[in-house]
Design a protein around this motif. Sequence first.
Motif, PDB file in Angstrom:
ATOM      1  N   ASP A  28       0.900  -1.318   0.027  1.00 41.53           N
ATOM      2  CA  ASP A  28       0.029   0.191  -0.137  1.00 41.53           C
ATOM      3  C   ASP A  28       0.796   1.118   0.046  1.00 41.53           C
ATOM      4  OD1 ASP A  28       0.601  -0.953   2.740  1.00 41.53           O
ATOM      5  OD2 ASP A  28      -0.832   0.389   3.515  1.00 41.53           O
ATOM      6  N   SER A  29       2.016   1.113   0.144  1.00 44.82           N
ATOM      7  CA  SER A  29       2.935   2.279   0.160  1.00 44.82           C
ATOM      8  C   SER A  29       3.658   2.480  -1.382  1.00 44.82           C
ATOM      9  CB  SER A  29       4.043   2.135   1.188  1.00 44.82           C
ATOM     10  OG  SER A  29       5.156   3.075   0.827  1.00 44.82           O
ATOM     11  N   ALA A  30       3.316   3.566  -1.932  1.00 51.59           N
ATOM     12  CA  ALA A  30       3.832   4.076  -3.227  1.00 51.59           C
ATOM     13  C   ALA A  30       5.181   3.916  -3.283  1.00 51.59           C
ATOM     14  CB  ALA A  30       3.329   5.099  -3.892  1.00 51.59           C
ATOM     15  N   SER A  31       5.845   4.434  -2.351  1.00 50.75           N
ATOM     16  CA  SER A  31       7.281   4.620  -2.361  1.00 50.75           C
ATOM     17  C   SER A  31       8.158   3.316  -2.059  1.00 50.75           C
ATOM     18  CB  SER A  31       7.940   5.368  -1.178  1.00 50.75           C
ATOM     19  OG  SER A  31       7.440   5.018   0.207  1.00 50.75           O
ATOM     20  N   VAL A  32       7.404   2.247  -1.326  1.00 42.16           N
ATOM     21  CA  VAL A  32       8.076   0.821  -1.155  1.00 42.16           C
ATOM     22  C   VAL A  32       7.700   0.221  -2.649  1.00 42.16           C
ATOM     23  CG1 VAL A  32       7.749  -1.376   0.016  1.00 42.16           C
ATOM     24  CG2 VAL A  32       7.910   0.617   1.392  1.00 42.16           C
ATOM     25  N   GLN A  90       7.788   1.410  -5.471  1.00 39.67           N
ATOM     26  CA  GLN A  90       8.712   1.986  -6.289  1.00 39.67           C
ATOM     27  C   GLN A  90      10.336   1.625  -6.113  1.00 39.67           C
ATOM     28  OE1 GLN A  90       9.059   6.445  -6.206  1.00 39.67           O
ATOM     29  NE2 GLN A  90       9.740   6.440  -8.226  1.00 39.67           N
ATOM     30  N   VAL A  91      10.670   1.576  -4.867  1.00 39.76           N
ATOM     31  CA  VAL A  91      12.195   1.060  -4.462  1.00 39.76           C
ATOM     32  C   VAL A  91      12.206  -0.431  -4.884  1.00 39.76           C
ATOM     33  CG1 VAL A  91      13.565   0.535  -2.529  1.00 39.76           C
ATOM     34  CG2 VAL A  91      12.349   2.710  -2.524  1.00 39.76           C
ATOM     35  N   VAL A  92      11.262  -1.176  -4.926  1.00 41.42           N
ATOM     36  CA  VAL A  92      11.388  -2.531  -4.801  1.00 41.42           C
ATOM     37  C   VAL A  92      11.354  -2.842  -6.263  1.00 41.42           C
ATOM     38  CG1 VAL A  92      10.243  -5.055  -4.824  1.00 41.42           C
ATOM     39  CG2 VAL A  92      10.124  -3.401  -2.696  1.00 41.42           C
ATOM     40  N   SER A  93      10.589  -1.956  -6.972  1.00 43.64           N
ATOM     41  CA  SER A  93      10.142  -2.045  -8.527  1.00 43.64           C
ATOM     42  C   SER A  93      11.582  -1.856  -9.071  1.00 43.64           C
ATOM     43  CB  SER A  93       9.241  -1.338  -8.957  1.00 43.64           C
ATOM     44  OG  SER A  93       9.021  -1.409 -10.569  1.00 43.64           O
ATOM     45  N   VAL A 139       8.143  -6.306 -13.799  1.00 40.24           N
ATOM     46  CA  VAL A 139       7.385  -5.910 -12.681  1.00 40.24           C
ATOM     47  C   VAL A 139       6.280  -5.626 -12.948  1.00 40.24           C
ATOM     48  CG1 VAL A 139       7.461  -4.629 -10.536  1.00 40.24           C
ATOM     49  CG2 VAL A 139       9.623  -5.441 -11.234  1.00 40.24           C
ATOM     50  N   ILE A 140       5.150  -6.208 -12.090  1.00 37.35           N
ATOM     51  CA  ILE A 140       3.780  -5.492 -12.134  1.00 37.35           C
ATOM     52  C   ILE A 140       3.514  -5.134 -10.535  1.00 37.35           C
ATOM     53  CG2 ILE A 140       1.286  -6.111 -12.355  1.00 37.35           C
ATOM     54  CD1 ILE A 140       2.491  -8.790 -14.065  1.00 37.35           C
ATOM     55  N   ASP A 141       2.674  -4.351 -10.541  1.00 38.20           N
ATOM     56  CA  ASP A 141       2.386  -3.730  -8.978  1.00 38.20           C
ATOM     57  C   ASP A 141       0.926  -3.459  -8.632  1.00 38.20           C
ATOM     58  OD1 ASP A 141       2.013  -1.269  -9.933  1.00 38.20           O
ATOM     59  OD2 ASP A 141       3.358  -0.201  -8.833  1.00 38.20           O
ATOM     60  N   ALA A 142       0.583  -3.615  -7.446  1.00 37.68           N
ATOM     61  CA  ALA A 142      -0.699  -3.355  -6.863  1.00 37.68           C
ATOM     62  C   ALA A 142      -0.635  -2.758  -5.635  1.00 37.68           C
ATOM     63  CB  ALA A 142      -1.538  -4.842  -6.830  1.00 37.68           C
ATOM     64  N   ALA A 143      -1.659  -2.044  -5.325  1.00 33.14           N
ATOM     65  CA  ALA A 143      -1.402  -1.045  -3.973  1.00 33.14           C
ATOM     66  C   ALA A 143      -2.107  -1.988  -2.738  1.00 33.14           C
ATOM     67  CB  ALA A 143      -2.368   0.025  -4.261  1.00 33.14           C
ATOM     68  N   ASP A 144      -2.955  -3.195  -2.880  1.00 32.93           N
ATOM     69  CA  ASP A 144      -3.417  -3.751  -2.023  1.00 32.93           C
ATOM     70  C   ASP A 144      -3.721  -5.380  -2.215  1.00 32.93           C
ATOM     71  OD1 ASP A 144      -5.971  -3.707  -3.110  1.00 32.93           O
ATOM     72  OD2 ASP A 144      -6.704  -1.891  -1.958  1.00 32.93           O
ATOM     73  N   LEU A 170       7.040 -15.034  -9.206  1.00 32.81           N
ATOM     74  CA  LEU A 170       7.031 -14.704  -7.673  1.00 32.81           C
ATOM     75  C   LEU A 170       5.887 -13.393  -7.441  1.00 32.81           C
ATOM     76  CD1 LEU A 170       8.956 -15.091  -5.165  1.00 32.81           C
ATOM     77  CD2 LEU A 170      10.224 -13.019  -5.923  1.00 32.81           C
ATOM     78  N   VAL A 171       5.742 -13.397  -6.256  1.00 35.17           N
ATOM     79  CA  VAL A 171       4.792 -12.314  -5.528  1.00 35.17           C
ATOM     80  C   VAL A 171       5.517 -11.973  -4.364  1.00 35.17           C
ATOM     81  CG1 VAL A 171       2.777 -11.630  -4.538  1.00 35.17           C
ATOM     82  CG2 VAL A 171       2.511 -13.434  -6.444  1.00 35.17           C
ATOM     83  N   ILE A 172       5.685 -10.415  -4.308  1.00 31.56           N
ATOM     84  CA  ILE A 172       6.384  -9.846  -3.056  1.00 31.56           C
ATOM     85  C   ILE A 172       5.342  -9.074  -2.534  1.00 31.56           C
ATOM     86  CG2 ILE A 172       7.909  -8.520  -2.161  1.00 31.56           C
ATOM     87  CD1 ILE A 172       9.949  -9.150  -4.499  1.00 31.56           C
ATOM     88  N   SER A 173       4.706  -9.391  -1.449  1.00 34.27           N
ATOM     89  CA  SER A 173       3.499  -8.807  -0.621  1.00 34.27           C
ATOM     90  C   SER A 173       3.885  -8.307   0.855  1.00 34.27           C
ATOM     91  CB  SER A 173       2.286  -9.778  -0.611  1.00 34.27           C
ATOM     92  OG  SER A 173       1.243  -9.010  -0.225  1.00 34.27           O
ATOM     93  N   ASP A 174       3.363  -7.065   0.970  1.00 29.87           N
ATOM     94  CA  ASP A 174       3.352  -6.486   2.282  1.00 29.87           C
ATOM     95  C   ASP A 174       2.356  -7.501   3.071  1.00 29.87           C
ATOM     96  OD1 ASP A 174       3.553  -5.014   4.487  1.00 29.87           O
ATOM     97  OD2 ASP A 174       2.458  -3.284   3.628  1.00 29.87           O
ATOM     98  N   VAL A 175       2.259  -7.026   4.440  1.00 31.84           N
ATOM     99  CA  VAL A 175       1.187  -8.141   5.225  1.00 31.84           C
ATOM    100  C   VAL A 175       0.091  -7.000   5.701  1.00 31.84           C
ATOM    101  CG1 VAL A 175       0.786  -9.013   7.507  1.00 31.84           C
ATOM    102  CG2 VAL A 175       2.892  -9.566   6.160  1.00 31.84           C
TER     103      VAL A 175
END
Length: 122
Positions: free
Chosen positions: A10-14, A16-19, A29-34, A49-54
């Motif tokens: 949900d953090s756009a900056s995170v 961006q950095v990961v991307s 890279v594909i991204d999603a906000a939640d 692979l999926v990299i996800s926040d909790v």
Amino acid sequence: MAKTILIVDDSASVRQVVSITLKQAGYDVIDAADGKEALTKLDGRKLHLVISDVNMPRLDGIGLLKQMKEMPAYKFTPVIMLTTEAGDAKKQEGRAAGAKAWVVKPFNPDQLLGAVAKLVLP
């Protein structure tokens, strides 16, 4: 052909950095906000692979992981949880849902790429 990774945070900056970190290492890279938005990206395309926040609004990372593992196309797609959560209870919940790795924020790009390399086979 480049391997494709979905980033969910949900953090756009995170995101961006990961991307940037992943793209510099040669990944698509594909991204999603939640979690809810991420489910719309699970449309049958091959994800390596999926990299996800909790902790995210609408659908958290553990909920996303559980729903993803019920989809035949993504049942075996590895997931790295990238989160501020460092507690053992949350890690065990993540592992039980199918997470393959747990990286705590703030993260070191080399540490993240090391975890990615172990899960994304050539």
